[in-house]
Design a protein around this motif. Structure first.
Motif, PDB file in Angstrom:
ATOM      1  N   ALA A 188       0.827  -1.201   0.000  1.00 43.15           N
ATOM      2  CA  ALA A 188       0.000   0.000   0.000  1.00 43.15           C
ATOM      3  C   ALA A 188       0.864   1.255   0.000  1.00 43.15           C
ATOM      4  CB  ALA A 188      -0.928  -0.006   1.216  1.00 43.15           C
ATOM      5  N   GLU A 189       1.927   1.221   0.771  1.00 49.05           N
ATOM      6  CA  GLU A 189       2.792   2.404   0.841  1.00 49.05           C
ATOM      7  C   GLU A 189       3.457   2.673  -0.501  1.00 49.05           C
ATOM      8  OE1 GLU A 189       6.568   4.270   3.325  1.00 49.05           O
ATOM      9  OE2 GLU A 189       5.854   2.233   3.772  1.00 49.05           O
ATOM     10  N   ARG A 190       3.900   1.628  -1.181  1.00 50.66           N
ATOM     11  CA  ARG A 190       4.564   1.825  -2.465  1.00 50.66           C
ATOM     12  C   ARG A 190       3.608   2.426  -3.499  1.00 50.66           C
ATOM     13  NH1 ARG A 190       7.307  -2.909  -6.229  1.00 50.66           N
ATOM     14  NH2 ARG A 190       8.050  -1.504  -7.890  1.00 50.66           N
ATOM     15  N   ILE A 191       2.355   1.927  -3.526  1.00 47.55           N
ATOM     16  CA  ILE A 191       1.371   2.482  -4.458  1.00 47.55           C
ATOM     17  C   ILE A 191       1.104   3.947  -4.110  1.00 47.55           C
ATOM     18  CG2 ILE A 191      -0.976   2.288  -5.367  1.00 47.55           C
ATOM     19  CD1 ILE A 191      -0.912  -0.667  -4.562  1.00 47.55           C
ATOM     20  N   PHE A 192       0.978   4.231  -2.816  1.00 46.29           N
ATOM     21  CA  PHE A 192       0.713   5.597  -2.371  1.00 46.29           C
ATOM     22  C   PHE A 192       1.846   6.525  -2.791  1.00 46.29           C
ATOM     23  CE2 PHE A 192       0.531   9.150   0.553  1.00 46.29           C
ATOM     24  CZ  PHE A 192      -0.830   9.388   0.692  1.00 46.29           C
ATOM     25  N   ARG A 193       3.088   6.066  -2.618  1.00 46.30           N
ATOM     26  CA  ARG A 193       4.234   6.891  -3.002  1.00 46.30           C
ATOM     27  C   ARG A 193       4.278   7.129  -4.512  1.00 46.30           C
ATOM     28  NH1 ARG A 193       4.499   9.104   1.687  1.00 46.30           N
ATOM     29  NH2 ARG A 193       5.243   7.728   3.352  1.00 46.30           N
ATOM     30  N   GLN A 194       3.864   6.129  -5.260  1.00 50.39           N
ATOM     31  CA  GLN A 194       3.813   6.314  -6.722  1.00 50.39           C
ATOM     32  C   GLN A 194       2.767   7.361  -7.082  1.00 50.39           C
ATOM     33  OE1 GLN A 194       3.939   2.748  -9.065  1.00 50.39           O
ATOM     34  NE2 GLN A 194       2.964   3.711 -10.836  1.00 50.39           N
ATOM     35  N   ALA A 195       1.647   7.331  -6.376  1.00 53.70           N
ATOM     36  CA  ALA A 195       0.612   8.342  -6.611  1.00 53.70           C
ATOM     37  C   ALA A 195       1.143   9.735  -6.270  1.00 53.70           C
ATOM     38  CB  ALA A 195      -0.623   8.030  -5.771  1.00 53.70           C
ATOM     39  N   GLU A 196       1.890   9.837  -5.175  1.00 54.83           N
ATOM     40  CA  GLU A 196       2.473  11.117  -4.794  1.00 54.83           C
ATOM     41  C   GLU A 196       3.409  11.641  -5.880  1.00 54.83           C
ATOM     42  OE1 GLU A 196       2.842  11.657  -0.023  1.00 54.83           O
ATOM     43  OE2 GLU A 196       4.246  10.237  -0.936  1.00 54.83           O
ATOM     44  N   SER A 197       4.228  10.751  -6.412  1.00 55.09           N
ATOM     45  CA  SER A 197       5.156  11.135  -7.468  1.00 55.09           C
ATOM     46  C   SER A 197       4.410  11.606  -8.711  1.00 55.09           C
ATOM     47  CB  SER A 197       6.067   9.965  -7.812  1.00 55.09           C
ATOM     48  OG  SER A 197       6.925  10.283  -8.886  1.00 55.09           O
ATOM     49  N   THR A 198       3.359  10.880  -9.054  1.00 52.10           N
ATOM     50  CA  THR A 198       2.553  11.246 -10.225  1.00 52.10           C
ATOM     51  C   THR A 198       1.885  12.593 -10.004  1.00 52.10           C
ATOM     52  OG1 THR A 198       2.128   8.905 -10.657  1.00 52.10           O
ATOM     53  CG2 THR A 198       0.689  10.495 -11.744  1.00 52.10           C
ATOM     54  N   PHE A 199       1.392  12.818  -8.805  1.00 51.54           N
ATOM     55  CA  PHE A 199       0.776  14.104  -8.474  1.00 51.54           C
ATOM     56  C   PHE A 199       1.798  15.228  -8.594  1.00 51.54           C
ATOM     57  CE2 PHE A 199      -0.525  17.540  -5.742  1.00 51.54           C
ATOM     58  CZ  PHE A 199      -1.891  17.625  -5.919  1.00 51.54           C
TER      59      PHE A 199
END
Length: 292
Positions: free
Chosen positions: A48-59
């Motif tokens: 979950a954390e890795r997906i969340f961090r990817q979303a942060e990067s995309t944002f």
């Protein structure tokens, strides 16, 4: 060219047309489904954390819609985790930044439904109100958006008065109220310009009575004077002018009213300090302070 060849060409053209209209859409749908499935599959097995961090990067790259969709993947794959909670509120924020207001509102409402007592609930409610506020002026839905914006922002002020968003919600609330008043003024000016003075008076009076704290009031009072004088109702025009001068004597609208009286050979008192009784029986304001 033989008739047989011509017929074959016609049949080929009909076949290609049928293929384009019937088969290609199916192929396209299958491809989209496959792509969508691949998009979901790429997050399977990721934390979950890795997906969340990817979303942060995309944002951070400015891809707000894609970021919101990735945040929602956290919600989908880890529905009961703290990362899901954070992903839901961030999806609402990202969709809002992308101008996808319905999706932003939907995510914010999901958050409120799942985490009503969370520290970010105030922000979620603020996003609900802002999803409507940001659409003020949208053609065909303006009044509905304004009303819903007011409802959403008022909930922030009432339910979360100590939150960081209450003050901002209050400012946006006042702007939305002023927006409603300005729409009433537009209609009133329309009637006034066309000589429908009674209808104009009703609109301007409505602004004075219901939006007494907005920036539209001085003009509304001046337009009332215009309409009353056009109907020959000098007494009503004078009373309204007194209220305008007593509360907004330094405004350009009072100067316009004074010129209007002068141009018609009518006298308007320079001071209204002695007309308190008249003011009290006329338009006394008690919402967020009074008109003195």
């Amino acid at each position: 060219m033989s008739v047989f060849v011509i017929n074959m060409q016609c049949r080929n053209q009909k076949f290609l047309a049928a293929f384009r209209h019937a088969v290609l859409p199916v192929i396209a749908a299958l491809l989209l489904t496959a792509c969508s499935q691949d998009e979901e599959d790429r997050f399977e097995g990721m934390s979950a954390e890795r997906i969340f961090r990817q979303a942060e990067s995309t944002f951070g790259n400015g891809d707000f819609v894609e970021a919101a969709e990735i945040y929602e993947e956290v919600e989908r794959l880890y529905p009961y985790s703290d990362w899901s909670r954070r992903g839901t509120i961030m999806a609402a924020y990202a969709y809002g930044e992308a101008g996808e207001y319905e999706k932003s509102r939907s995510a914010a409402e999901r958050f409120l439904s799942s985490y009503p007592g969370d520290e970010d609930a105030a922000y979620a409610q603020y996003l609900v109100g802002m999803s409507y506020f940001r659409q003020l002026g949208a053609r065909g839905r303006d009044q509905a958006n304004t009303t819903k914006a007011l409802e959403g922002l008022q909930l922030v002020m009432e339910q979360y008065p100590e939150s960081d968003y209450a003050e901002s919600a209050g400012l946006k609330f006042d702007l939305a109220v002023n927006h409603l008043a300005s729409k009433e003024m537009e209609v009133g000016r329309y009637y006034l310009k066309r000589g429908n003075f009674t209808a104009a008076i009703n609109r301007f009076q409505y602004v004075v009575d219901n939006y007494g704290t907005t920036a539209q009031v001085p003009e509304a009072l001046h337009r009332l004077v215009e309409a009353y004088l056009s109907l020959g109702l000098v007494g009503e025009a004078r009373e309204t002018a007194i209220v305008l001068g007593h509360n907004f004597g330094a405004s350009d609208w009072y100067a316009s009213t004074h010129r209007l009286f002068t141009s018609r050979g009518l006298k308007l008192p320079e001071t209204v300090d002695g007309d308190e009784g008249l003011l009290r029986q006329f338009y006394r304001r008690t919402v967020k302070g009074e008109w003195i």
